[in-house]
Write an enzyme that holds these catalytic residues in place. Structure first.
Site, PDB file in Angstrom:
ATOM      1  N   ILE A  39      52.791  43.644  28.101  1.00  0.00           N
ATOM      2  CA  ILE A  39      53.186  43.096  30.143  1.00  0.00           C
ATOM      3  C   ILE A  39      54.467  43.978  30.377  1.00  0.00           C
ATOM      4  O   ILE A  39      55.693  43.809  29.436  1.00  0.00           O
ATOM      5  CB  ILE A  39      53.563  41.436  28.782  1.00  0.00           C
ATOM      6  N   GLU A  40      54.599  45.017  31.661  1.00  0.00           N
ATOM      7  CA  GLU A  40      55.659  45.787  31.654  1.00  0.00           C
ATOM      8  C   GLU A  40      56.218  45.353  32.587  1.00  0.00           C
ATOM      9  O   GLU A  40      56.100  43.642  32.886  1.00  0.00           O
ATOM     10  CB  GLU A  40      54.741  47.162  32.456  1.00  0.00           C
ATOM     11  N   CYS A  49      55.366  44.855  24.544  1.00  0.00           N
ATOM     12  CA  CYS A  49      53.776  45.620  23.735  1.00  0.00           C
ATOM     13  C   CYS A  49      52.941  44.310  23.030  1.00  0.00           C
ATOM     14  O   CYS A  49      53.541  43.178  23.335  1.00  0.00           O
ATOM     15  CB  CYS A  49      54.555  46.333  22.598  1.00  0.00           C
ATOM     16  N   GLU A  51      51.653  44.075  20.831  1.00  0.00           N
ATOM     17  CA  GLU A  51      51.473  43.054  18.863  1.00  0.00           C
ATOM     18  C   GLU A  51      52.532  42.196  19.161  1.00  0.00           C
ATOM     19  O   GLU A  51      52.249  41.040  18.637  1.00  0.00           O
ATOM     20  CB  GLU A  51      51.841  44.503  18.044  1.00  0.00           C
ATOM     21  N   CYS A  84      54.674  50.613  17.779  1.00  0.00           N
ATOM     22  CA  CYS A  84      55.942  51.413  17.904  1.00  0.00           C
ATOM     23  C   CYS A  84      57.611  50.611  16.652  1.00  0.00           C
ATOM     24  O   CYS A  84      56.965  49.963  16.486  1.00  0.00           O
ATOM     25  CB  CYS A  84      56.759  50.651  19.608  1.00  0.00           C
TER      26      CYS A  84
HETATM   27  N1  THU Z   1      52.753  49.152  23.923  1.00  0.00           N
HETATM   28  C1  THU Z   1      52.003  48.547  23.229  1.00  0.00           C
HETATM   29  O1  THU Z   1      51.891  47.504  23.796  1.00  0.00           O
HETATM   30  N2  THU Z   1      51.456  48.624  21.404  1.00  0.00           N
HETATM   31  C2  THU Z   1      51.455  50.350  21.293  1.00  0.00           C
HETATM   32  O2  THU Z   1      51.759  49.616  19.914  1.00  0.00           O
HETATM   33  C3  THU Z   1      52.476  51.054  22.330  1.00  0.00           C
HETATM   34  C4  THU Z   1      52.738  51.059  23.303  1.00  0.00           C
HETATM   35  C5  THU Z   1      53.084  49.864  25.212  1.00  0.00           C
HETATM   36  C6  THU Z   1      54.197  49.619  25.270  1.00  0.00           C
HETATM   37  C7  THU Z   1      53.993  49.295  27.516  1.00  0.00           C
HETATM   38  O3  THU Z   1      53.381  49.042  28.557  1.00  0.00           O
HETATM   39  C8  THU Z   1      53.206  50.914  26.945  1.00  0.00           C
HETATM   40  O4  THU Z   1      52.428  50.772  26.219  1.00  0.00           O
HETATM   41  C9  THU Z   1      53.407  52.188  27.116  1.00  0.00           C
HETATM   42  O5  THU Z   1      54.005  52.391  26.368  1.00  0.00           O
END
Ligand code: THU
Length: 131
Positions: A39-40, A49, A51, A84
């Site tokens: 969710i951004e 993220c 996870e 990450c």
């Molecule tokens: N992101 C994740 O949700 N999980 C990961 O393992 C890598 C990155 C998301 C964060 C952001 O919304 C998008 O991917 C780009 O970085």
């Protein structure tokens, strides 16, 4: 591995900035799934993220780490997706050492791992080696 559920989670992603959808499906020992998607936010650093959202949802719903059997994470990456650093630290806190973590992608590549492999020598106040 539970790719179908991780793909379902991925469809819930809110990603107007990166367009990069990620899904995480936590499989519990009782067969329940807890899903999470990334969710951004327009204040980019507030993004969370898939996870971490799945794990925070797990705790919020009244479960705990001992309920977890495995986690499957997926995204449209060249090889298996790689969580990450922030998610690795949260996994260290909330995922048992013996739970299988399946890192996948849309092509079906799979890398099976565990939390201690993702974050060796990580910080843990409950772990003698870090205090
Ligand atoms: N992101 C994740 O949700 N999980 C990961 O393992 C890598 C990155 C998301 C964060 C952001 O919304 C998008 O991917 C780009 O970085």
């Amino acid at each position: 591995m539970h790719l179908k559920e991780a793909l379902k989670a991925r469809e819930r992603a809110y990603v107007p900035y990166s367009q990069f959808k990620v899904g995480a499906a936590i499989r519990l020992k009782d067969g329940t799934f807890v899903l999470g998607a990334n969710i951004e936010n327009s204040s980019y650093g507030l993004t969370c993220c898939a996870e971490r959202n799945a794990l925070f949802s797990l705790i919020s719903q009244g479960y705990n780490k001992d309920d977890i059997e495995s986690i499957t994470v997926t995204g449209d990456t060249k090889g298996p997706i790689s969580p990450c650093g922030a998610c690795r630290q949260v996994m260290k806190e909330l995922v048992p050492k013996d739970a299988k973590i399946f890192l996948t992608n849309l092509k079906g590549d799979v890398h099976e791992t565990k939390v201690d492999e993702l974050l060796p020598f990580g910080f843990d106040l409950n772990d003698d080696k870090s205090v």
